[in-house]
Design an enzyme around this catalytic site. Sequence first.
Site, PDB file in Angstrom:
ATOM      1  N   PRO A 288      -5.144  -3.570  -5.771  1.00  0.00           N
ATOM      2  CG  PRO A 288      -3.153  -2.482  -5.256  1.00  0.00           C
ATOM      3  CD  PRO A 288      -3.947  -3.691  -4.921  1.00  0.00           C
ATOM      4  CE1 TYR A 380      -7.526   0.827 -15.170  1.00  0.00           C
ATOM      5  CE2 TYR A 380      -8.287   2.851 -16.207  1.00  0.00           C
ATOM      6  CZ  TYR A 380      -7.366   2.174 -15.423  1.00  0.00           C
ATOM      7  OH  TYR A 380      -6.305   2.847 -14.885  1.00  0.00           O
TER       8      TYR A 380
HETATM    9  P1  FAD Z   1     -11.139   4.046   4.416  1.00  0.00           P
HETATM   10  O1  FAD Z   1     -10.627   5.048   3.459  1.00  0.00           O
HETATM   11  O2  FAD Z   1     -10.210   3.035   4.970  1.00  0.00           O
HETATM   12  O3  FAD Z   1     -11.816   4.859   5.604  1.00  0.00           O
HETATM   13  C1  FAD Z   1     -12.207   4.244   6.803  1.00  0.00           C
HETATM   14  C2  FAD Z   1     -12.084   5.261   7.927  1.00  0.00           C
HETATM   15  O4  FAD Z   1     -12.556   4.679   9.132  1.00  0.00           O
HETATM   16  C3  FAD Z   1     -10.651   5.680   8.164  1.00  0.00           C
HETATM   17  O5  FAD Z   1     -10.544   7.077   8.117  1.00  0.00           O
HETATM   18  C4  FAD Z   1     -10.334   5.103   9.537  1.00  0.00           C
HETATM   19  O6  FAD Z   1      -9.417   5.905  10.251  1.00  0.00           O
HETATM   20  C5  FAD Z   1     -11.708   5.083  10.171  1.00  0.00           C
HETATM   21  N1  FAD Z   1     -11.828   4.142  11.298  1.00  0.00           N
HETATM   22  C6  FAD Z   1     -11.278   2.900  11.416  1.00  0.00           C
HETATM   23  N2  FAD Z   1     -11.563   2.371  12.618  1.00  0.00           N
HETATM   24  C7  FAD Z   1     -12.328   3.280  13.280  1.00  0.00           C
HETATM   25  C8  FAD Z   1     -12.926   3.308  14.568  1.00  0.00           C
HETATM   26  N3  FAD Z   1     -12.748   2.300  15.432  1.00  0.00           N
HETATM   27  N4  FAD Z   1     -13.659   4.384  14.925  1.00  0.00           N
HETATM   28  C9  FAD Z   1     -13.819   5.437  14.060  1.00  0.00           C
HETATM   29  N5  FAD Z   1     -13.248   5.465  12.823  1.00  0.00           N
HETATM   30  C10 FAD Z   1     -12.514   4.404  12.437  1.00  0.00           C
HETATM   31  N6  FAD Z   1      -8.943   2.639  -4.901  1.00  0.00           N
HETATM   32  C11 FAD Z   1      -9.334   3.171  -6.106  1.00  0.00           C
HETATM   33  O7  FAD Z   1     -10.538   3.272  -6.374  1.00  0.00           O
HETATM   34  N7  FAD Z   1      -8.438   3.594  -7.042  1.00  0.00           N
HETATM   35  C12 FAD Z   1      -7.110   3.520  -6.811  1.00  0.00           C
HETATM   36  O8  FAD Z   1      -6.333   3.976  -7.659  1.00  0.00           O
HETATM   37  C13 FAD Z   1      -6.656   2.938  -5.561  1.00  0.00           C
HETATM   38  N8  FAD Z   1      -5.337   2.861  -5.286  1.00  0.00           N
HETATM   39  C14 FAD Z   1      -4.964   2.488  -4.027  1.00  0.00           C
HETATM   40  C15 FAD Z   1      -3.612   2.530  -3.729  1.00  0.00           C
HETATM   41  C16 FAD Z   1      -3.180   2.193  -2.455  1.00  0.00           C
HETATM   42  C17 FAD Z   1      -1.703   2.245  -2.169  1.00  0.00           C
HETATM   43  C18 FAD Z   1      -4.127   1.813  -1.437  1.00  0.00           C
HETATM   44  C19 FAD Z   1      -3.683   1.461  -0.035  1.00  0.00           C
HETATM   45  C20 FAD Z   1      -5.475   1.762  -1.739  1.00  0.00           C
HETATM   46  C21 FAD Z   1      -5.907   2.098  -3.005  1.00  0.00           C
HETATM   47  N9  FAD Z   1      -7.253   2.093  -3.334  1.00  0.00           N
HETATM   48  C22 FAD Z   1      -7.639   2.526  -4.594  1.00  0.00           C
HETATM   49  C23 FAD Z   1      -8.258   1.693  -2.343  1.00  0.00           C
HETATM   50  C24 FAD Z   1      -8.936   2.873  -1.638  1.00  0.00           C
HETATM   51  O9  FAD Z   1      -7.978   3.706  -1.051  1.00  0.00           O
HETATM   52  C25 FAD Z   1      -9.922   2.339  -0.580  1.00  0.00           C
HETATM   53  O10 FAD Z   1     -10.745   1.378  -1.174  1.00  0.00           O
HETATM   54  C26 FAD Z   1     -10.770   3.472   0.017  1.00  0.00           C
HETATM   55  O11 FAD Z   1     -10.011   4.228   0.918  1.00  0.00           O
HETATM   56  C27 FAD Z   1     -12.004   2.917   0.736  1.00  0.00           C
HETATM   57  O12 FAD Z   1     -12.692   3.944   1.399  1.00  0.00           O
HETATM   58  P2  FAD Z   1     -13.463   3.667   2.756  1.00  0.00           P
HETATM   59  O13 FAD Z   1     -14.061   4.965   3.143  1.00  0.00           O
HETATM   60  O14 FAD Z   1     -14.329   2.485   2.599  1.00  0.00           O
HETATM   61  O15 FAD Z   1     -12.355   3.222   3.791  1.00  0.00           O
HETATM   62  C1  DHB Z   2      -3.454   4.462  -9.178  1.00  0.00           C
HETATM   63  C2  DHB Z   2      -3.484   3.319  -8.395  1.00  0.00           C
HETATM   64  C3  DHB Z   2      -3.879   2.136  -8.959  1.00  0.00           C
HETATM   65  O1  DHB Z   2      -3.936   1.025  -8.224  1.00  0.00           O
HETATM   66  C4  DHB Z   2      -4.243   2.060 -10.303  1.00  0.00           C
HETATM   67  O2  DHB Z   2      -4.605   0.880 -10.838  1.00  0.00           O
HETATM   68  C5  DHB Z   2      -4.252   3.205 -11.057  1.00  0.00           C
HETATM   69  C6  DHB Z   2      -3.850   4.413 -10.492  1.00  0.00           C
HETATM   70  C7  DHB Z   2      -2.999   5.739  -8.578  1.00  0.00           C
HETATM   71  O3  DHB Z   2      -2.588   5.732  -7.415  1.00  0.00           O
HETATM   72  O4  DHB Z   2      -3.018   6.755  -9.295  1.00  0.00           O
END
Ligand code: FAD
Ligand code: DHB
Length: 387
Positions: A288, A380
């Site tokens: 992250p 960034y």
């Molecule tokens: P997800 O959000 O994981 O969505 C996938 C969905 O599929 C979920 O709702 C799940 O329930 C569903 N699913 C799973 N299995 C099944 C199944 N069998 N059947 C039906 N549905 C299913 N990214 C940033 O850009 N900026 C940030 O600041 C940042 N900070 C982060 C901080 C933290 C603490 C974390 C954990 C992540 C962070 N990320 C950040 C990453 C970001 O949250 C993910 O990259 C993003 O959620 C990806 O989106 P997605 O839709 O690909 O996957």
């Molecule tokens: C946040 C998370 C990150 O990993 C980052 O690089 C910047 C911001 C956030 O949760 O706001």
Amino acid sequence: MRTQVGIIGAGPAGLLLAHLLHRAGIDSVILEQKSRPYIEGRIRAGLLEQGSVETLTEAGLGERLHREGLVHDGLELRCDDMAERIDLHGLTGRRVTIYGQQEAVKDMVAARLATGRPLHFEVEDTQLHDIATDQPRITWTDQHGERHELRCDVIAGCDGFHGPSRAAMPAEVLRVYERVYPFAWLGILAEASPVSHELIYARHEEGFALATMRSARLSRLYLQCAPDEDLNEWPDARIWEHLHRRLGRVNEGPILQKGVTAMRSFVAEPMRHGRLFLAGDAAHIVPPTGAKGMNLAVADVRVLAAALADFYRGRGTGLMDRYSEICLRRIWKVQRFSWWMTAMLHRFSAEDAFEHRVQTAELHYVMQSQAMRTALAEQYVGLPYEV
Ligand code: FAD
Ligand code: DHB
């Protein structure tokens, strides 16, 4: 049941794809394993590149984002007693916006429901079939235990890192590249005003810390911790003590949420097999530190929506055939950036004294060199889109 595009997962990738397809006159069905309150309350990403904001705005999803999002022109890097502001806007002409992922998810769920098109929550035992044919199928069980089948032209696997889509690709076509880091982040959401208007990324002898926010009254704070960290050993007082040491003074307040996030870099190639297309975390994970996960999901979906629009408008499969290649070019640059930010800012336990000094020198160099600050800033705020 039949649709054009069957979408597995209602995270940012699946919801945005459904919305862009709907605007292009393409029908879809979304299947989500969790409940609506769960996905709308899941606290994760917070930082949107300017390109992600523009994508959401052009798709008609920007109204609340522009009202409530916090626009940032810079960020601060700290190393021991040195501090340097990176003037993102001055160096690149672009900005980033803080807007909680769950807020973007709420906006997209509302937009989906307003279209009247299907979004099924709490599905179980989702399975993909016949993905190498022109008529793939998805089967699942609903909340009442009833089994369903969806026939479609294309399946979009937007089901995150642990979903079934990537696993449905034949092992012999899938290559996986992975790095697991020897640390994690302990993240909190606190009812306290942010100590600074801009984000602070701090490298400290005890480990990395990040001060970010969700609003003028809500702070989001992260601390580097062990990958197997036990939250029971982190009473609130200990968390604040570490935050004060690593970030200087921060404003304290009631802690509303606590969690530990593991850190990995992961890429699965290719992102397409037959009529199955992977997008977002289903295909890749970044640590992250560079705030890129959700932004990469948006970038994938832009390409996939354009490719499917071409296909349904009779413009052929050219873009569909290049989907994986186009996405992976950006993904690997973003992987490199996220790995670099992570390596520069964290304390590695097994690190030798030589490596530690090189790491310090690198961070000082970034803080002092306009060329390095510009390189950091342009990645960034987000690299330009190819499609
Ligand atoms: P997800 O959000 O994981 O969505 C996938 C969905 O599929 C979920 O709702 C799940 O329930 C569903 N699913 C799973 N299995 C099944 C199944 N069998 N059947 C039906 N549905 C299913 N990214 C940033 O850009 N900026 C940030 O600041 C940042 N900070 C982060 C901080 C933290 C603490 C974390 C954990 C992540 C962070 N990320 C950040 C990453 C970001 O949250 C993910 O990259 C993003 O959620 C990806 O989106 P997605 O839709 O690909 O996957
Ligand atoms: C946040 C998370 C990150 O990993 C980052 O690089 C910047 C911001 C956030 O949760 O706001």
